[in-house]
Design an enzyme around this catalytic site. Structure first.
Site, PDB file in Angstrom:
ATOM      1  N   GLU A 270      -2.326  -8.701   0.030  1.00 24.03           N
ATOM      2  CA  GLU A 270      -2.730  -9.778   0.936  1.00 24.03           C
ATOM      3  C   GLU A 270      -1.622 -10.823   1.104  1.00 24.03           C
ATOM      4  O   GLU A 270      -1.551 -11.518   2.116  1.00 24.03           O
ATOM      5  CB  GLU A 270      -4.007 -10.456   0.424  1.00 24.03           C
ATOM      6  CG  GLU A 270      -4.766 -11.168   1.523  1.00 24.03           C
ATOM      7  CD  GLU A 270      -6.166 -11.582   1.099  1.00 24.03           C
ATOM      8  OE1 GLU A 270      -6.347 -12.075  -0.025  1.00 24.03           O
ATOM      9  OE2 GLU A 270      -7.074 -11.414   1.912  1.00 24.03           O
ATOM     10  N   HIS A 291      -2.984  12.618 -15.766  1.00 21.69           N
ATOM     11  CA  HIS A 291      -3.666  13.885 -15.444  1.00 21.69           C
ATOM     12  C   HIS A 291      -4.149  13.868 -13.997  1.00 21.69           C
ATOM     13  O   HIS A 291      -5.093  14.569 -13.644  1.00 21.69           O
ATOM     14  CB  HIS A 291      -4.842  14.076 -16.413  1.00 21.69           C
ATOM     15  CG  HIS A 291      -4.427  14.062 -17.849  1.00 21.69           C
ATOM     16  ND1 HIS A 291      -4.145  15.198 -18.570  1.00 21.69           N
ATOM     17  CD2 HIS A 291      -4.177  13.029 -18.684  1.00 21.69           C
ATOM     18  CE1 HIS A 291      -3.769  14.874 -19.799  1.00 21.69           C
ATOM     19  NE2 HIS A 291      -3.782  13.557 -19.894  1.00 21.69           N
ATOM     20  N   LYS A 402     -13.808  -9.862  10.061  1.00 19.99           N
ATOM     21  CA  LYS A 402     -14.909 -10.789   9.763  1.00 19.99           C
ATOM     22  C   LYS A 402     -15.580 -11.230  11.042  1.00 19.99           C
ATOM     23  O   LYS A 402     -16.816 -11.276  11.137  1.00 19.99           O
ATOM     24  CB  LYS A 402     -14.362 -12.012   9.032  1.00 19.99           C
ATOM     25  CG  LYS A 402     -13.924 -11.785   7.617  1.00 19.99           C
ATOM     26  CD  LYS A 402     -13.437 -13.134   7.074  1.00 19.99           C
ATOM     27  CE  LYS A 402     -13.019 -13.064   5.669  1.00 19.99           C
ATOM     28  NZ  LYS A 402     -12.579 -14.386   5.172  1.00 19.99           N
TER      29      LYS A 402
END
Ligand SMILES: O=P(O)(O)OC[C@H]1O[C@H](O)[C@H](O)[C@@H](O)[C@@H]1O
Length: 429
Positions: A270, A291, A402
């Site tokens: 950000e 792994h 938003k």
């Protein structure tokens, strides 16, 4: 905090010591700008003053009113939740369970509320703006659940918010204890403030030691990357990204730092993802991701830096001896030895494959060490942003979604919501 950049040099992408020495001149200028910003308590730079501007007494006074709760629930999102989650996980609960509501998945919220001892839970609702839909929606649901359970939510709730907004109004209306989000500190830089410290204080952790650790790293900010661990990390990340390391895999070798990697991902993405530049944080965990993702880090595109983090001291837990010859090498050792051996082996494995990697070490994962780490990453991020010439402390790109969501919900007339309806469709079923 110790930063070893040896394995970041002469790998692929290629970064040489001579290049870093040339870059160091720009680091000196960036440090001057940062120090001026701190002196002026300018927006964003003020975060680097938190070791001295945070008020641990106010935090303790705010939480002391709660009588030894069994659980604390942080209701927030982004920087308003990840700092608390990071501190709670890294430092442990000491009998206090920490939960986070930082998403609006109804199944998860429902299951969590069913499991919480609501009458013995402190709710810390955090929002700088006081307008974040996810946080407010979740808080209203938590409040209703407490009402239904016959719990007086006003006696179980602590608010941390900005100077005005819905949460400030709610706190005033119901006379709730309220802490102030520090001015000039973006959420992703607020872990060492009233945004997250209450969770540490409720668990009885030494908030002063957290800030002391942060202060120790602040005291090591200097005009040369070779004198400052935080700046060494920020400068190496920047220089490698400029040479092709578009991805920075953050790999803590400690389960209790898994949330730290998520916190780092918000801080890095950000802050630095601006104007078509930035470095993508990948989250991994040692030894588990040996792994898994290690295959890609080692043999995939030469576009990565791997950051390996560990404490120098950790619990050992002995591994029992066995009569199986093939396992004799494990018996008599310890899990701590095994994890450290795997850390060093992975580090060497990446170096052998010419993959640049940086080692970050703490003495131990305690309040001081976590304070050093969080502050060090924040300072590294600020330096990177200065070198990259981006607006480190804003996040305009997150606002579009938003507005679209609010428009879809009838929360206003936003053209972004119109764009949602224009989606290109090609459904394969
Ligand atoms: O603290 P708030 O105002 O609720 O904001 C919560 C979060 O949402 C914003 O959209 C930003 O992306 C984050 O940087 C911030 O931490």
């Amino acid at each position: 905090m110790y930063v070893d950049i040896g394995n970041a040099l002469d790998a692929e992408p290629r970064l040489t010591r001579a290049t870093l020495e040339r870059l160091d001149e720009r680091v000196a200028d960036a440090h001057d700008r940062i120090e001026r910003g701190r002196a002026d308590a300018a927006h964003g730079y003020a975060a680097l003053n938190l070791p001295d501007t945070a008020d641990p007494d106010a935090v303790r006074a705010a939480v002391d009113r709660f009588d030894d709760p069994a659980a604390v629930l942080t209701v927030g999102i982004g920087g308003s939740a990840l700092g608390a989650a990071t501190l709670a996980e890294a430092l442990g609960g000491d009998g206090l369970d920490h939960y986070v509501l930082d998403n609006v998945d109804p199944a998860h919220v429902d299951a969590l509320l069913d499991s919480l001892p609501l009458g013995d839970t402190v709710v810390h609702v955090v929002s700088r703006s006081g307008t974040t839909a996810e946080t407010l929606a979740n808080f209203l649901i938590v409040r209703e659940a407490m009402d239904r359970a016959g719990v007086d939510w006003t006696r179980r709730t602590l608010v941390t918010t900005g100077a005005d907004g819905n949460l400030r109004e709610l706190a005033a209306r119901h006379d709730l204890p309220a802490l102030d989000v520090p001015a000039g500190v973006p959420g992703r830089f607020s872990a060492l403030s009233t945004v997250a410290l209450p969770v540490a204080a409720l668990a009885g952790h030494d908030v002063d030691a957290l800030l002391d650790g942060a202060r120790a790293e602040a005291d090591r900010l200097a005009g040369s990357l070779f004198d400052s661990p935080a700046y060494a990390y920020g400068a190496v990340c920047y220089a490698l990204e400029r040479r092709g390391a578009a991805i920075n895999a953050m790999v803590p070798y400690a389960e209790s730092l898994e949330y730290f990697a998520e916190w780092f991902a918000q801080l890095w993405a950000e802050s630095l993802g601006k104007d078509a530049v930035g470095q993508t944080p990948a989250r991994a965990l040692g030894a588990t991701d040996q792994h898994s993702q290690l295959q890609l880090y080692r043999a995939g595109p030469r576009d990565k830096l791997v950051t390996l983090v560990r404490p120098r001291e950790r619990p050992r837990i002995p591994i029992p001896e066995t009569d199986l010859d093939g396992l004799a090498y494990l018996g008599g050792g310890s899990l701590g030895d095994l994890l450290d051996a795997e850390f060093r082996a992975t580090e060497a494995s990446l170096a052998a494959a010419n993959c640049p990697n940086v080692r970050i070490e703490l003495d131990r994962i305690d309040e001081r060490g976590v304070g050093e780490l969080l502050y060090g990453m924040e300072a590294a991020c600020v330096l990177y942003g200065e070198l990259a010439g981006v607006e480190t402390f804003t996040q305009p790109a997150v606002e579009w979604g938003k507005r679209a969501a609010r428009g879809l919900l009838g929360g206003g007339d936003f053209e972004e919501a119109d764009a949602v309806g224009e989606k290109r469709r090609l459904v394969v079923d």
